[in-house]
Design a protein around this motif. Structure first.
Motif, mmCIF file in Angstrom:
data_model
loop_
_atom_site.group_PDB
_atom_site.id
_atom_site.type_symbol
_atom_site.label_atom_id
_atom_site.label_comp_id
_atom_site.label_asym_id
_atom_site.label_seq_id
_atom_site.Cartn_x
_atom_site.Cartn_y
_atom_site.Cartn_z
ATOM 1 N N THR A 110 0.853 -1.186 0.000
ATOM 2 C CA THR A 110 0.000 0.000 0.000
ATOM 3 C C THR A 110 0.890 1.237 0.000
ATOM 4 O O THR A 110 2.114 1.140 0.137
ATOM 5 C CB THR A 110 -0.898 0.012 1.243
ATOM 6 N N GLN A 111 0.256 2.404 -0.141
ATOM 7 C CA GLN A 111 1.035 3.639 -0.114
ATOM 8 C C GLN A 111 1.694 3.826 1.239
ATOM 9 O O GLN A 111 2.827 4.330 1.330
ATOM 10 C CB GLN A 111 0.126 4.840 -0.429
ATOM 11 N N ASP A 112 1.030 3.411 2.305
ATOM 12 C CA ASP A 112 1.629 3.499 3.639
ATOM 13 C C ASP A 112 2.881 2.612 3.727
ATOM 14 O O ASP A 112 3.873 2.982 4.362
ATOM 15 C CB ASP A 112 0.617 3.088 4.709
ATOM 16 N N ASP A 113 2.808 1.434 3.094
ATOM 17 C CA ASP A 113 3.972 0.543 3.076
ATOM 18 C C ASP A 113 5.141 1.207 2.347
ATOM 19 O O ASP A 113 6.290 1.156 2.806
ATOM 20 C CB ASP A 113 3.627 -0.781 2.400
ATOM 21 N N LEU A 114 4.831 1.819 1.212
ATOM 22 C CA LEU A 114 5.877 2.483 0.433
ATOM 23 C C LEU A 114 6.478 3.652 1.212
ATOM 24 O O LEU A 114 7.694 3.872 1.176
ATOM 25 C CB LEU A 114 5.314 2.981 -0.903
ATOM 26 N N ASN A 115 5.621 4.384 1.913
ATOM 27 C CA ASN A 115 6.125 5.511 2.705
ATOM 28 C C ASN A 115 7.078 5.031 3.805
ATOM 29 O O ASN A 115 8.101 5.670 4.087
ATOM 30 C CB ASN A 115 4.968 6.286 3.325
ATOM 31 N N ALA A 116 6.738 3.899 4.432
ATOM 32 C CA ALA A 116 7.595 3.352 5.485
ATOM 33 C C ALA A 116 8.944 2.909 4.918
ATOM 34 O O ALA A 116 10.001 3.132 5.519
ATOM 35 C CB ALA A 116 6.893 2.193 6.179
ATOM 36 N N ILE A 117 8.894 2.281 3.744
ATOM 37 C CA ILE A 117 10.135 1.806 3.116
ATOM 38 C C ILE A 117 11.003 2.985 2.698
ATOM 39 O O ILE A 117 12.219 2.998 2.932
ATOM 40 C CB ILE A 117 9.811 0.910 1.906
ATOM 41 N N THR A 118 10.389 3.987 2.070
ATOM 42 C CA THR A 118 11.171 5.139 1.621
ATOM 43 C C THR A 118 11.751 5.921 2.791
ATOM 44 O O THR A 118 12.819 6.534 2.666
ATOM 45 C CB THR A 118 10.313 6.077 0.758
ATOM 46 N N ILE A 139 12.852 7.922 -4.335
ATOM 47 C CA ILE A 139 12.032 8.124 -3.138
ATOM 48 C C ILE A 139 10.901 9.103 -3.425
ATOM 49 O O ILE A 139 9.752 8.894 -3.009
ATOM 50 C CB ILE A 139 12.918 8.626 -1.982
ATOM 51 N N ALA A 140 11.206 10.181 -4.145
ATOM 52 C CA ALA A 140 10.192 11.190 -4.460
ATOM 53 C C ALA A 140 9.055 10.594 -5.286
ATOM 54 O O ALA A 140 7.871 10.897 -5.060
ATOM 55 C CB ALA A 140 10.832 12.358 -5.210
ATOM 56 N N VAL A 141 9.389 9.728 -6.243
ATOM 57 C CA VAL A 141 8.347 9.099 -7.077
ATOM 58 C C VAL A 141 7.500 8.145 -6.248
ATOM 59 O O VAL A 141 6.265 8.131 -6.355
ATOM 60 C CB VAL A 141 8.996 8.353 -8.270
ATOM 61 N N LEU A 142 8.129 7.347 -5.413
ATOM 62 C CA LEU A 142 7.394 6.360 -4.628
ATOM 63 C C LEU A 142 6.495 7.015 -3.581
ATOM 64 O O LEU A 142 5.468 6.455 -3.192
ATOM 65 C CB LEU A 142 8.372 5.406 -3.937
ATOM 66 N N ARG A 143 6.860 8.205 -3.138
ATOM 67 C CA ARG A 143 6.020 8.913 -2.169
ATOM 68 C C ARG A 143 4.873 9.676 -2.833
ATOM 69 O O ARG A 143 3.950 10.116 -2.145
ATOM 70 C CB ARG A 143 6.876 9.890 -1.366
ATOM 71 N N ASP A 144 4.960 9.833 -4.133
ATOM 72 C CA ASP A 144 3.939 10.584 -4.869
ATOM 73 C C ASP A 144 2.700 9.699 -5.083
ATOM 74 O O ASP A 144 2.754 8.700 -5.801
ATOM 75 C CB ASP A 144 4.508 11.033 -6.211
ATOM 76 N N THR A 174 0.158 10.284 -6.783
ATOM 77 C CA THR A 174 -0.382 10.373 -8.146
ATOM 78 C C THR A 174 0.489 9.657 -9.170
ATOM 79 O O THR A 174 0.141 9.607 -10.353
ATOM 80 C CB THR A 174 -0.530 11.846 -8.555
ATOM 81 N N ALA A 175 1.631 9.112 -8.742
ATOM 82 C CA ALA A 175 2.531 8.426 -9.682
ATOM 83 C C ALA A 175 1.878 7.166 -10.216
ATOM 84 O O ALA A 175 1.230 6.413 -9.481
ATOM 85 C CB ALA A 175 3.846 8.084 -8.995
ATOM 86 N N THR A 176 2.017 6.913 -11.512
ATOM 87 C CA THR A 176 1.439 5.731 -12.149
ATOM 88 C C THR A 176 2.299 4.504 -11.849
ATOM 89 O O THR A 176 3.475 4.634 -11.481
ATOM 90 C CB THR A 176 1.357 5.928 -13.664
ATOM 91 N N PRO A 177 1.739 3.319 -12.020
ATOM 92 C CA PRO A 177 2.544 2.098 -11.826
ATOM 93 C C PRO A 177 3.783 2.067 -12.703
ATOM 94 O O PRO A 177 4.842 1.593 -12.273
ATOM 95 C CB PRO A 177 1.565 0.983 -12.178
ATOM 96 N N ASP A 178 3.652 2.569 -13.953
ATOM 97 C CA ASP A 178 4.815 2.593 -14.848
ATOM 98 C C ASP A 178 5.898 3.519 -14.313
ATOM 99 O O ASP A 178 7.101 3.215 -14.397
ATOM 100 C CB ASP A 178 4.397 3.032 -16.248
ATOM 101 N N LYS A 184 6.404 4.320 -11.166
ATOM 102 C CA LYS A 184 7.011 3.684 -9.993
ATOM 103 C C LYS A 184 7.950 2.555 -10.407
ATOM 104 O O LYS A 184 9.023 2.389 -9.821
ATOM 105 C CB LYS A 184 5.924 3.161 -9.066
ATOM 106 N N GLU A 185 7.542 1.797 -11.416
ATOM 107 C CA GLU A 185 8.413 0.727 -11.896
ATOM 108 C C GLU A 185 9.725 1.285 -12.422
ATOM 109 O O GLU A 185 10.807 0.745 -12.159
ATOM 110 C CB GLU A 185 7.703 -0.072 -12.993
ATOM 111 N N ALA A 186 9.627 2.405 -13.171
ATOM 112 C CA ALA A 186 10.846 3.043 -13.682
ATOM 113 C C ALA A 186 11.722 3.533 -12.537
ATOM 114 O O ALA A 186 12.954 3.430 -12.583
ATOM 115 C CB ALA A 186 10.478 4.199 -14.610
ATOM 116 N N ALA A 187 11.099 4.057 -11.478
ATOM 117 C CA ALA A 187 11.852 4.535 -10.318
ATOM 118 C C ALA A 187 12.590 3.385 -9.641
ATOM 119 O O ALA A 187 13.755 3.532 -9.227
ATOM 120 C CB ALA A 187 10.916 5.220 -9.329
ATOM 121 N N PHE A 188 11.907 2.222 -9.525
ATOM 122 C CA PHE A 188 12.557 1.042 -8.945
ATOM 123 C C PHE A 188 13.818 0.688 -9.731
ATOM 124 O O PHE A 188 14.904 0.488 -9.168
ATOM 125 C CB PHE A 188 11.613 -0.156 -8.946
#
Length: 430
Positions: A103-111, A326-331, A333-337, A339-343
């Motif tokens: 979830t977004q909360d999970d991503l926020n914790a990881i970032t 980190i900025a993309v994963l916290r956004d 509104t970022a699309t799955p694509d 976020k995948e590119a950010a990874f």
């Protein structure tokens, strides 16, 4: 010849002085544990001893240089090892974040965890040695290697100079590596841009295989000719087959309506700026088309033209790449694509930085081995000098003790004789 009292007194006094000088000379040799206390003891040997002493003194100076060099290199080795461990942890967290179940909360914790690691990495890149000099700042040892800008990006602010230590008469080794070489000049993830030129289709494109695309880029990218980096991907019906099967309409990325194509496979060709065919073949509609590590999903009837531009390769430090991800994963509104590119951007930067760090650690290890070998040689050489000095100016303590005893006896006898001679005057009998 008339023997006067003065003559007897003078000769006796001279005998005592000579006996005393001999006694003191032997005693000094025993005290210094050498047979050469002054040059007159052995003029030839004195020159040889001085030569050995100068050699030993020079070796000790080189030993001091090596000790200092070893200290600097060990500090660098510890910093690189710690940094590599943090990169391992960050890479693990990004792999964990790539799970679509997060979830977004999970991503926020990881970032948040990765963000703290970035701060620790920045501290390690600005590590100091025991004397307070910045390890990775080149020869500008009083200023940090990396500086944080107000916008949150890290800039390389050191220089590319290296410090060297003289470890022998004809040899010196570097005792530091610059942060620019290790961290700043690291290649980021290579990418391309796909633009639809013609055709009623929707298009999505990305790097599918990093290795294949990097190989394609290295063979075709031109740093001097921008036109040479542009390719055109065209699709046409296979052998003129019927391509009119339209079953539905799907909204493409630009929001317009695109007919759903359910007809037979199409044919594609990728040509360079000179019109030469780079790749061609058959593709399945609506399925990923993989060409030289690039993936294209073209939804619609064959007949599209797509411009493919190779993006210029870039170098950047891993701190900025991780912060961008980190900025993309916290956004939200970022699309799955996106976020995948950010990874992938973050992971490629981490891997490339670890490769650079590995090369740096290997160089440091090699220099430390060199210092160890040179230190062993210096110790053996100094021992050899000591043995050579002992052969030239060594003192046989047994013989010296016997000689000292004889000299002491001679001195004592001379003193007794002087006392008796002094009493031979007639005045002592009156």
């Amino acid at each position: 010849m008339r023997v006067t009292n003065n003559l007897i007194y003078g000769q006796s006094s001279q005998a005592i002085s000579k006996a005393n000088d001999r006694y003191m000379d032997i005693q000094n040799k025993i005290s210094e544990q050498t047979s050469i206390v002054k040059p007159s003891d052995n003029p030839v040997g004195t020159g040889q001893v001085l030569q050995y002493e100068n050699s030993t003194s020079q070796l000790k100076q080189y030993d001091g240089n090596m000790k200092m060099a070893k200290s600097h290199l060990e500090y660098e080795e510890v910093a690189l090892d710690s940094l590599n461990g943090l990169l391992d942890d960050a890479r693990t967290l990004f792999i964990q974040a790539e799970n679509t179940a997060n979830t977004q909360d999970d991503l926020n914790a990881i970032t948040e965890q990765v963000s703290k690691m970035v701060d620790s990495m920045a501290d390690l890149m600005n590590s100091k040695s025991a004397d307070g000099s910045y390890i990775f700042a080149g020869t500008d040892i009083k200023s940090p290697a990396f500086t944080l800008r107000p916008d949150g990006r890290y800039d390389w602010t050191g220089n590319e100079g290296q410090k060297f230590a003289q470890i022998s008469e004809n040899r010196k080794i570097p005792i530091n590596d610059t942060g620019k070489q290790l961290f700043q000049d690291v290649w980021t993830r290579n990418n391309f841009t796909a633009t639809l030129l013609a055709g009623n289709v929707s298009l999505s494109a990305k790097v599918h295989d990093e290795g294949d695309f990097d190989n394609f880029l290295s063979k075709n990218y031109s740093a001097t000719s921008g036109v040479a980096n542009n390719f055109v991907l065209t699709t046409v019906p296979l052998g003129g087959a019927d391509a009119q099967a339209v079953n539905a309409e799907l909204p493409p990325q630009d929001g317009s309506k695109v007919p759903f194509y359910g007809g037979p496979p199409g044919q594609y060709s990728l040509t360079d700026s000179a019109g030469n065919v780079v790749s061609s073949g058959v593709y399945e509609p609506n399925q990923p088309l993989i060409i030289n590590g690039m993936s294209f999903v073209i939804k619609g009837a064959p007949g599209a033209a797509i411009e493919v531009s190779l993006n210029p390769p870039k170098r950047d430090n891993v701190l900025n790449q991780l912060n961008d991800a980190i900025a993309v994963l916290r956004d939200k509104t970022a699309t799955p694509d996106e976020k995948e590119a950010a990874f992938h951007d973050a992971q490629v930067s981490v891997v490339n930085t670890q490769t650079s760090i590995g090369e740096g650690r290997s160089a440091v290890g090699s220099r430390l081995n060199t210092l160890t070998e040179r230190g062993d040689f210096s110790s053996a050489n100094q021992l050899s000098n000591i043995m050579a000095q002992d052969r030239v100016a060594g003192l046989d303590m047994g013989s010296a003790a016997t000689e000292l005893s004889m000299a002491e006896s001679a001195l004592t006898s001379s003193q007794k004789l002087f006392s008796r001679v002094s009493n031979l005057s007639l005045f002592n009998k009156i």
